[in-house]
Design a protein around this motif. Structure first.
Motif, PDB file in Angstrom:
ATOM      1  N   ARG A   1       0.820  -1.200   0.000  1.00 38.35           N
ATOM      2  CA  ARG A   1       0.000   0.000   0.000  1.00 38.35           C
ATOM      3  C   ARG A   1       0.859   1.256   0.000  1.00 38.35           C
ATOM      4  O   ARG A   1       0.514   2.265  -0.598  1.00 38.35           O
ATOM      5  N   LYS A   2       1.998   1.174   0.708  1.00 39.76           N
ATOM      6  CA  LYS A   2       2.894   2.323   0.802  1.00 39.76           C
ATOM      7  C   LYS A   2       4.260   1.955   0.242  1.00 39.76           C
ATOM      8  O   LYS A   2       4.698   0.805   0.370  1.00 39.76           O
TER       9      LYS A   2
ATOM     10  N   PRO B   1       2.102  -0.068  -6.364  1.00 39.13           N
ATOM     11  CA  PRO B   1       1.165   0.255  -5.281  1.00 39.13           C
ATOM     12  C   PRO B   1      -0.101  -0.600  -5.400  1.00 39.13           C
ATOM     13  O   PRO B   1      -0.775  -0.574  -6.429  1.00 39.13           O
ATOM     14  N   THR B   2      -0.383  -1.354  -4.347  1.00 39.47           N
ATOM     15  CA  THR B   2      -1.488  -2.317  -4.413  1.00 39.47           C
ATOM     16  C   THR B   2      -2.121  -2.512  -3.044  1.00 39.47           C
ATOM     17  O   THR B   2      -1.417  -2.663  -2.047  1.00 39.47           O
ATOM     18  N   ASP B   3      -3.436  -2.510  -3.019  1.00 40.38           N
ATOM     19  CA  ASP B   3      -4.188  -2.896  -1.832  1.00 40.38           C
ATOM     20  C   ASP B   3      -4.739  -4.288  -2.109  1.00 40.38           C
ATOM     21  O   ASP B   3      -5.681  -4.442  -2.892  1.00 40.38           O
TER      22      ASP B   3
ATOM     23  N   SER C   1      -8.131  -3.791  -7.773  1.00 39.74           N
ATOM     24  CA  SER C   1      -6.775  -3.246  -7.711  1.00 39.74           C
ATOM     25  C   SER C   1      -5.742  -4.351  -7.832  1.00 39.74           C
ATOM     26  O   SER C   1      -4.730  -4.215  -8.532  1.00 39.74           O
TER      27      SER C   1
ATOM     28  N   THR D   1      -7.489  -8.744   4.270  1.00 40.76           N
ATOM     29  CA  THR D   1      -6.066  -8.661   3.908  1.00 40.76           C
ATOM     30  C   THR D   1      -5.358  -9.996   4.088  1.00 40.76           C
ATOM     31  O   THR D   1      -4.672 -10.477   3.179  1.00 40.76           O
TER      32      THR D   1
END
Length: 241
Positions: free
Chosen positions: A36-37, A53-55, A61, A105
């Motif tokens: 994410r970061k 960048p991936t969630d 996404s 998650t």
């Protein structure tokens, strides 16, 4: 002929995931990092790392990010599910929001990633899921995290059987208490009690877990295995039962 591999590491910008990336790139392999970061420190081999960048809790996404991996590298040999979110709380205290976040998650993200990459993995590829001792031994106040990690073990076992005919191996590595950002909130008497339960008498290092993950990846006859790398913590809890 090049023997280098292409890796995908979720949660790869910090903690155990970052240590895996550094270990893989030191071998000359290329790594796609989902996080994410972005990483806050320079990579040792930046030319071998692509940060995307991936969630992973967002299926759309995640799917786009996986497409980017194959567009960039063309193939994929190793997938490491190291992304994790921890939200503490006993059954009467944990909120449904935190429960959903942890499951999305730690478990659903791994499921969606597998669905996305498996059809395109190279024969002989390896998937490593990063579990937790709490997925096998009860810790009060870890109802969401424990449930997610127990589910990740089940997912690992089923995928190991389903994918074996294609030569794709799926294994679960179980870290113990490792010094990372996620465990930094554990302090004082709670930390002391937990360390006292570890037969080796100390917390682990992310680099130590990464070494095991890389070793499992290289083990061509290992699948469906649960590899505890926890200083003896699981054995200690077993002996008290």
């Amino acid at each position: 002929m090049s023997t280098s591999k292409t890796w995908l590491v979720t949660g790869g910008s910090r903690g155990i995931g970052r240590a895996v990336v550094e270990n893989a790139t030191a071998r000359g392999d290329r790594v796609a990092v989902f996080a994410r970061k972005p990483a806050t420190e320079q990579w040792t081999h930046p030319e071998r790392v692509v940060e995307i960048p991936t969630d992973i809790s967002d299926a759309s996404s995640l799917g786009l990010a996986v497409d980017t991996v194959f567009e960039t590298f063309g193939s994929l040999d190793v997938v490491v599910n190291a992304a994790g979110v921890h939200r503490g709380g006993r059954i009467g205290d944990v909120s449904r929001t935190h429960w959903d976040e942890v499951l999305a998650t730690n478990l659903t993200g791994a499921f969606e990633l597998a669905r996305s990459v498996v059809p395109r993995l190279n024969e002989g590829a390896s998937i490593i899921n990063v579990g937790a001792v709490v997925g096998f031994r009860g810790f009060p106040g870890d109802v969401a995290y424990g449930a997610a990690k127990a589910g990740l073990n089940g997912l690992t076992q089923v995928l190991a059987v389903e994918l074996a005919p294609r030569g794709i191996r799926v294994n679960l590595v179980i870290p113990g208490v490792v010094d990372t950002d996620m465990t930094s909130a554990l302090a004082g008497r709670a930390r002391d009690r937990l360390i006292a339960a570890i037969p080796m008498g100390r917390t682990g290092l992310a680099e130590e877990i990464a070494q095991v993950i890389v070793g499992v990846t290289d083990s061509t006859y290992m699948t469906g295995s649960i590899v505890a790398t926890d200083g003896g913590l699981m054995s200690s809890f077993s002996s008290r039962s």
